[in-house]
Scaffold this motif. Structure first.
Motif, PDB file in Angstrom:
ATOM      1  N   VAL A 156       0.846  -1.197   0.000  1.00 58.14           N
ATOM      2  CA  VAL A 156       0.000   0.000   0.000  1.00 58.14           C
ATOM      3  C   VAL A 156       0.880   1.245   0.000  1.00 58.14           C
ATOM      4  CG1 VAL A 156      -1.889  -1.199   1.168  1.00 58.14           C
ATOM      5  CG2 VAL A 156      -0.147  -0.005   2.522  1.00 58.14           C
ATOM      6  N   PRO A 157       0.340   2.398  -0.420  1.00 56.89           N
ATOM      7  CA  PRO A 157       1.160   3.618  -0.521  1.00 56.89           C
ATOM      8  C   PRO A 157       1.913   3.970   0.758  1.00 56.89           C
ATOM      9  CG  PRO A 157      -0.913   3.949  -1.652  1.00 56.89           C
ATOM     10  CD  PRO A 157      -1.018   2.606  -0.969  1.00 56.89           C
ATOM     11  N   SER A 158       1.298   3.758   1.916  1.00 59.66           N
ATOM     12  CA  SER A 158       1.958   4.117   3.173  1.00 59.66           C
ATOM     13  C   SER A 158       3.219   3.310   3.425  1.00 59.66           C
ATOM     14  CB  SER A 158       0.990   3.942   4.348  1.00 59.66           C
ATOM     15  OG  SER A 158       0.598   2.582   4.473  1.00 59.66           O
ATOM     16  N   GLU A 159       3.405   2.231   2.672  1.00 55.49           N
ATOM     17  CA  GLU A 159       4.600   1.393   2.826  1.00 55.49           C
ATOM     18  C   GLU A 159       5.654   1.705   1.766  1.00 55.49           C
ATOM     19  OE1 GLU A 159       2.586  -2.668   4.634  1.00 55.49           O
ATOM     20  OE2 GLU A 159       2.382  -2.282   2.472  1.00 55.49           O
ATOM     21  N   ILE A 160       5.471   2.816   1.055  1.00 58.97           N
ATOM     22  CA  ILE A 160       6.374   3.184  -0.034  1.00 58.97           C
ATOM     23  C   ILE A 160       7.036   4.533   0.253  1.00 58.97           C
ATOM     24  CG2 ILE A 160       6.550   3.742  -2.499  1.00 58.97           C
ATOM     25  CD1 ILE A 160       4.054   2.014  -2.931  1.00 58.97           C
ATOM     26  N   MET A 161       8.338   4.583   0.043  1.00 60.78           N
ATOM     27  CA  MET A 161       9.087   5.835   0.053  1.00 60.78           C
ATOM     28  C   MET A 161       9.551   6.105  -1.372  1.00 60.78           C
ATOM     29  SD  MET A 161      12.785   6.787   1.758  1.00 60.78           S
ATOM     30  CE  MET A 161      12.220   6.802   3.451  1.00 60.78           C
ATOM     31  N   ALA A 162       9.335   7.315  -1.863  1.00 60.20           N
ATOM     32  CA  ALA A 162       9.795   7.694  -3.201  1.00 60.20           C
ATOM     33  C   ALA A 162      10.684   8.925  -3.088  1.00 60.20           C
ATOM     34  CB  ALA A 162       8.609   7.979  -4.126  1.00 60.20           C
ATOM     35  N   ILE A 163      11.758   8.934  -3.869  1.00 55.58           N
ATOM     36  CA  ILE A 163      12.699  10.051  -3.860  1.00 55.58           C
ATOM     37  C   ILE A 163      12.966  10.476  -5.304  1.00 55.58           C
ATOM     38  CG2 ILE A 163      14.910  10.914  -3.018  1.00 55.58           C
ATOM     39  CD1 ILE A 163      15.037   8.600  -1.070  1.00 55.58           C
ATOM     40  N   GLY A 164      12.820  11.770  -5.582  1.00 55.45           N
ATOM     41  CA  GLY A 164      13.044  12.258  -6.938  1.00 55.45           C
ATOM     42  C   GLY A 164      13.441  13.716  -6.940  1.00 55.45           C
ATOM     43  N   ASN A 165      13.673  14.251  -8.143  1.00 54.07           N
ATOM     44  CA  ASN A 165      14.163  15.628  -8.220  1.00 54.07           C
ATOM     45  C   ASN A 165      13.546  16.493  -9.316  1.00 54.07           C
ATOM     46  OD1 ASN A 165      15.774  14.289 -10.437  1.00 54.07           O
ATOM     47  ND2 ASN A 165      16.650  16.348 -10.556  1.00 54.07           N
ATOM     48  N   TYR A 166      12.624  15.921 -10.146  1.00 53.81           N
ATOM     49  CA  TYR A 166      12.160  16.743 -11.256  1.00 53.81           C
ATOM     50  C   TYR A 166      10.661  16.562 -11.481  1.00 53.81           C
ATOM     51  CZ  TYR A 166      13.487  19.968 -14.938  1.00 53.81           C
ATOM     52  OH  TYR A 166      13.628  21.106 -15.702  1.00 53.81           O
TER      53      TYR A 166
END
Length: 267
Positions: free
Chosen positions: A207-217
């Motif tokens: 589920v989304p709460s178990e996901i970390m996303a890292i980005g820059n653009y």
């Protein structure tokens, strides 16, 4: 919170400005993987020039590529999902580029095609080298039978700003996004990093709460807002930072490693 999946953009996020994956960042991702977090690289690159970074870290699993248009398995290189482009709509786009001196390439899942690979300008050739890409000669349009994943225009910022403004008025049947200052990408209207990440997570029961996303653009915003924890790099535009839950250090200061140590390895 325990994060089961870490979605990472590549250029400007995972890699520094020299297109390098630093030793500490690599060790941090390997450690996070050993603790049970699945690493998924989510890039504007294709699978062929994204998978090598997973291999370098000794990681298996999946990569989300072409800004979400193609999801592929690292070990088998099998395409598990693809949003294919409508090819007919690209013909006026290609004509515009040729008439206005705008460089472009056509991408299938694993192929990248340009008009004249042997005659590329030095700046364009260096760009492909930095992205581990090997351009092939674009065949006759009627012979392009493989599904198309992405159309990319490349050039100076001022030129890309002008092209983006003009194409925005054309009511194109595509999703248009800037994947960098020098790039405009056209994809299937349903394709995005966020859509592909949701599809992959759903298949795994994450589920989304178990996901970390890292980005820059800008092309990262859909995955940053989908994830339970969306983290922007300090080198991100202000709009990307505003769409995120918080900001980490820049890609040149190993911001990915700092965020993972803060939220995963220190827990």
């Amino acid at each position: 919170m325990t994060y089961k999946l870490i979605a990472l953009d590549v250029d400007g996020t995972l890699l520094n400005d020299d297109h390098e994956l630093t030793e500490w960042t690599q060790e941090t991702l390997i450690q996070a993987s050993r603790q049970g977090a699945e690493i998924v690289l989510c890039s504007g690159r294709g699978p062929a020039n994204t998978i090598p970074f997973m291999k370098q870290m000794g990681l298996d699993g999946y990569v989300i590529t072409h800004n979400g248009a193609v999801t592929a398995h690292v070990e088998t290189r099998e395409v598990i999902h693809q949003f294919a482009l409508d090819t007919k709509g690209l013909e006026p786009i290609m004509t515009y580029c040729r008439e206005n001196g705008v460089h472009f390439d056509i991408n299938t899942a694993f192929g990248l095609y340009v008009d004249q690979p042997e005659g590329l300008e030095l700046q364009v050739r260096q760009m492909y080298y930095n992205f581990l890409a090997e351009p092939l000669k674009l065949p006759r349009w009627a012979d392009m039978t493989e599904p198309l994943a992405k159309f990319t225009a490349f050039g100076p910022i001022e030129q890309m700003d002008m092209v983006q403004r003009e194409w925005a008025s054309w009511n194109l049947p595509y999703y248009m996004t800037r994947s960098g200052d020098f790039f405009i990408d056209l994809m299937h209207p349903e394709a995005s990093k966020g859509t592909a990440l949701k599809r992959l997570a759903d298949s795994k029961g994450i589920v989304p709460s178990e996901i970390m996303a890292i980005g820059n653009y800008f092309n990262d915003i859909t995955m940053l807002t989908f994830a339970g924890k969306g983290i922007a790099m300090d080198n991100s535009p202000e709009e990307v930072k505003a769409a995120s839950d918080e900001v980490t250090l820049s890609n040149n200061d190993e911001g990915v490693a700092h965020a993972i140590h803060k939220y995963i390895l220190s827990v």
